[in-house]
Design a protein around this motif. Structure first.
Motif, short mmCIF file in Angstrom:
data_model
loop_
_atom_site.label_atom_id
_atom_site.label_comp_id
_atom_site.label_asym_id
_atom_site.label_seq_id
_atom_site.Cartn_x
_atom_site.Cartn_y
_atom_site.Cartn_z
N PHE A 221 1.06 -1.28 0.09
CA PHE A 221 0.16 -0.03 0.01
C PHE A 221 1.00 1.10 0.11
N LEU A 222 0.20 2.20 -0.56
CA LEU A 222 0.95 3.56 -0.62
C LEU A 222 0.13 4.93 -0.12
N CYS A 223 0.38 5.39 0.78
CA CYS A 223 -0.54 6.46 1.45
C CYS A 223 -0.02 7.80 1.11
N ALA A 224 -0.87 8.79 0.66
CA ALA A 224 -0.84 10.16 0.44
C ALA A 224 -1.84 11.12 1.08
N SER A 225 -1.18 12.25 1.69
CA SER A 225 -2.18 13.18 2.50
C SER A 225 -1.85 14.42 1.94
N SER A 226 -2.49 15.43 2.22
CA SER A 226 -2.33 16.64 1.51
C SER A 226 -2.80 17.64 2.47
N ASN A 227 -3.01 19.13 1.98
CA ASN A 227 -3.62 20.19 2.80
C ASN A 227 -5.25 19.94 2.61
N THR A 228 -5.69 19.09 2.08
CA THR A 228 -7.03 18.75 1.92
C THR A 228 -7.53 17.89 2.91
N GLU A 229 -8.75 17.54 3.15
CA GLU A 229 -9.18 16.89 4.18
C GLU A 229 -9.34 15.48 4.10
N THR A 230 -8.85 14.97 2.45
CA THR A 230 -9.07 13.45 2.22
C THR A 230 -7.32 12.88 2.15
N VAL A 231 -7.36 11.59 2.80
CA VAL A 231 -6.14 10.85 2.49
C VAL A 231 -6.40 9.86 1.69
N HIS A 232 -5.56 9.35 0.78
CA HIS A 232 -5.73 8.41 -0.22
C HIS A 232 -4.80 7.02 0.09
N ILE A 233 -5.19 6.04 -0.05
CA ILE A 233 -4.47 4.75 0.15
C ILE A 233 -4.55 4.15 -1.12
N PHE A 234 -3.30 3.73 -1.94
CA PHE A 234 -3.40 3.00 -3.14
C PHE A 234 -2.89 1.79 -2.85
N LYS A 235 -3.26 0.79 -3.81
CA LYS A 235 -2.86 -0.53 -3.67
C LYS A 235 -1.86 -0.78 -4.74
N LEU A 236 -0.77 -1.41 -4.34
CA LEU A 236 0.27 -1.81 -5.52
C LEU A 236 -0.03 -3.13 -6.06
N GLU A 237 -0.64 -3.43 -6.88
CA GLU A 237 -1.11 -4.59 -7.56
C GLU A 237 -0.22 -5.17 -8.45
N HIS A 238 -0.15 -6.50 -8.52
CA HIS A 238 0.74 -7.47 -9.28
C HIS A 238 2.20 -7.40 -8.90
N LEU A 239 2.72 -6.13 -8.76
CA LEU A 239 4.14 -6.13 -8.18
C LEU A 239 4.53 -5.86 -6.99
N THR A 240 4.59 -7.24 -6.36
CA THR A 240 4.77 -7.15 -4.86
C THR A 240 6.10 -7.63 -4.29
N ASP A 241 6.61 -7.42 -3.25
CA ASP A 241 7.77 -8.00 -2.77
C ASP A 241 7.65 -9.27 -2.23
N SER A 242 8.41 -10.15 -2.00
CA SER A 242 8.57 -11.41 -1.48
C SER A 242 7.35 -12.08 -0.95
N ARG A 243 6.48 -12.06 -1.93
CA ARG A 243 5.15 -12.93 -1.66
C ARG A 243 5.24 -13.98 -2.96
#
Length: 410
Positions: A221-243
């Motif tokens: 997962f990758l999380c991004a927050s900003s000066n707005t009220e919304t925090v976004h979490i993205f999922k890194l599909e397909h390419l993953t480490d040590s799975r």
């Protein structure tokens, strides 16, 4: 993401993040006022502090012993400090200093870097891959990648059209995420090659200032927050480490076919096809405030942590299977006595199935202390005193006693 450090007008505080309900204050210091940088070396007793009273001076402390290990002065204001178990990086507006953390010796000075008024830089926490990333241009989104081990430039990555606003490595130092000042697109690159792996669109309606960008420890997962009220979490599909590779399915097969097809399309087209919406989101009660986010495993379950500049820590449950809106489960006050503030909506979500929790715990487990060379709890203070400025190479600082490195709890 097992501890939290905050700088205040009176000093600094260190907290442990091992529990949702309890916020444990590890240390509080009021010796230096107006602290605007405080960086702790993982869960060790080494902490680096910079104060507005002396913005050109870095102070390194062994906080449990109350001992100053060393201090070092620079030519201009210190804008940021990054450290892992091998390197300590000090970023000024137009230069970067790289120290060997075991003896604080200055190894390299990168001079005449493009103007970097915010001190934007990232250092891999994995000391085996001590890569350093910083803006390679003040006008475009070029990333300069530097190898902190060999002390050589690795490559430059043309990441964005506009100037950079955020940079972060994953836990192994094999991926680097970036965002520009527009804040609409977040890209993930392979390290050290610099190939684009992912492209996520945060939104198109308005430009935002992304203040925090962070991977989960398992790089899923990758999380991004900003000066707005919304925090976004993205999922890194397909390419993953040590799975292990997922069992073949129709959707998985089509996904691979789709990925293969994009290799034959023009870069702009394939880039658009790889964009994705947020997997999970959080709507904060505040807007316009600077905040820092972390994705962590606390009590064997995945959590999103948001710390705001008004002195609060918000803990949310993250559903790793279905995503969606994250649920607030605790609000802690960081500026009071260390006790938490109860939240009206304090009902916990139904627990994620134990099988998944066990999986998360396994994936997020930190290597045992026997494989984690780090800062000695006692060596630096018991066998040494304050190191005079410019005498770091011969200083009696011991930072590699594995047996005394404190355990890191999940």
């Amino acid at each position: 993401c097992s501890s939290l450090a905050i700088g205040t007008t009176t000093g600094y505080r260190l907290f442990s993040l091992s529990s949702v309900e309890q916020l444990d204050q590890v240390h509080e210091s009021n010796e230096i006022p107006d602290v605007y940088i405080v960086e702790r070396l993982f869960s060790s007793s080494l902490v680096v502090v910079v104060s507005h009273a002396k913005p050109q001076q870095m102070n390194v402390y062994h906080f449990k012993k109350g001992t100053e290990i060393c201090n070092y002065s620079y030519s201009s204001k210190i804008l940021s400090i990054r450290l892992n178990r091998q390197r300590l990086v000090v970023c000024l507006e137009e230069s970067i200093y790289i120290h060997n953390i075991k003896d604080m010796k200055l190894l390299k000075t990168i001079m005449d870097t493009p103007p970097n008024t915010t001190g934007l830089c990232a250092l891999s926490i994995n000391h085996a891959n001590s890569y350093l990333a910083y803006p390679g241009s003040a006008t475009s989104g070029e990333i300069a990648l530097y190898d902190g081990n060999t002390l050589k430039t690795a490559c430059t990555i043309p990441a964005h059209d506009g100037p950079l606003a955020a940079l972060t490595f994953n836990s192994t130092g094999s991926k680097l995420a970036s965002a520009s000042e527009k804040g609409t697109v977040i890209r993930v690159f392979s390290i050290p090659g610099g190939q684009k792996l992912y492209e996520f669109r945060r939104g198109m309606k308005r430009y935002v200032n992304i203040s925090s960008l962070v991977f989960s420890m398992d790089s899923q997962f990758l999380c991004a927050s900003s000066n707005t009220e919304t925090v976004h979490i993205f999922k890194l599909e397909h390419l993953t480490d040590s799975r292990p590779e997922e069992p073949p399915t129709w959707s998985g097969y089509m996904g691979k076919m789709f990925q293969a097809a994009t290799n034959y399309l023009p870069a702009q087209v394939s880039g658009m096809m790889s964009q994705d919406r947020a997997f999970a989101t959080v709507r904060l009660n505040i807007s316009g405030q600077r905040n820092i986010c972390a994705l962590s495993t606390i009590q064997k379950l995945p959590r999103l942590l948001v710390t705001t500049s008004d002195g609060h820590l918000y803990i949310y449950n993250l559903d790793p299977q279905d995503g969606g809106e994250c649920v607030l489960i605790k609000n802690h006050s960081l500026l009071g006595s260390g006790k938490m503030e109860e939240n009206k909506e304090n009902d916990l979500q139904p627990p994620v199935p134990q099988s998944y929790a066990a999986t998360v715990a396994r994936q997020s487990t930190v290597p045992s202390t026997s494989t984690m060379p780090g800062y000695s709890e006692d060596g630096g203070a018991l066998r040494g005193e304050v190191i005079p400025e410019h005498e770091f190479a011969t200083g009696p600082v011991c930072l590699d006693d594995e047996n005394e490195f404190p355990p890191v709890s999940i």
